[in-house]
Scaffold this active site. Structure first.
Site, PDB file in Angstrom:
ATOM      1  CB  SER A   9      -0.929   0.016   1.216  1.00  0.00           C
ATOM      2  OG  SER A   9      -1.822  -1.059   1.144  1.00  0.00           O
ATOM      3  CB  THR A  10       2.869   2.959   2.170  1.00  0.00           C
ATOM      4  OG1 THR A  10       3.542   1.941   2.930  1.00  0.00           O
ATOM      5  CG2 THR A  10       1.491   3.207   2.769  1.00  0.00           C
TER       6      THR A  10
END
Length: 181
Positions: A9-10
């Site tokens: 996600s990051t």
């Protein structure tokens, strides 16, 4: 042919564990991206992968939450794979989209992935509310210099010129100036 898909996600998260698992599963081609899984938007590598997939291919993931975070998105992806004649496998979960039991298990995992996302969002909102009540959290810093917008307007520039110069949207300029769009 086996295609692998890895997602985190990051940007500060690493993909090496997923990459190693996909290689061990025999993937010939692995697509990776660092993008939120809560929506299908902006997931260019997944879209590109769908262009490559052909009947008889297999899409391999490590876990179902790497592919989708909502039941709706998961069902769309599975339907697209089925229409193309592509199988879906997960290295850490017993998923086989060719059987009724495998389909049911896949749907249950999707429900739990969406539930987990909703819980995380609730906890985040609770934390923000607490921080606001304590006077610690004030939200995102303003990205528009309101005084600069007004100064440029006073200097005779129009909203389009101001927006271009400050690299902001014209609607933002109108909002600052209180003019109708």
């Amino acid at each position: 042919m086996k295609y692998g898909y890895a997602r985190v996600s990051t940007t500060d998260q690493d993909l090496f564990i997923q990459r190693d698992a996909l290689k061990a599963a025999g993937c010939d081609n692995i697509r990776e991206e660092k993008q939120s899984g809560t929506t299908m938007e902006k997931r260019s590598e997944l879209k590109l992968l769908f262009d490559f997939l052909r009947a008889g291919d297999t899409l391999v993931i490590t876990r179902i939450d790497r592919l989708a975070r909502s039941v709706g998105d998961l069902q769309v992806i599975v339907r697209q794979l089925r229409e193309k004649g592509v199988a879906l496998q997960a290295t850490e979960q017993p998923i086989d989209t060719g059987t009724a039991a495998g389909k049911a298990f896949l749907d249950m995992l999707g429900v739990f992935a969406e539930f987990e996302t909703n819980l995380r969002r609730e906890r985040q909102m609770e934390g923000i509310s607490k921080a606001k009540a304590a006077g610690v959290y004030s939200g995102r810093k303003p990205s528009i210099d309101v005084e600069r917008v007004r100064a440029l307007k006073a200097a005779g520039k129009g909203p389009s010129e101001i927006a271009k110069e400050l690299k902001i949207g014209r609607a933002s300029v109108y909002r600052v100036l209180g003019e109708p769009t």
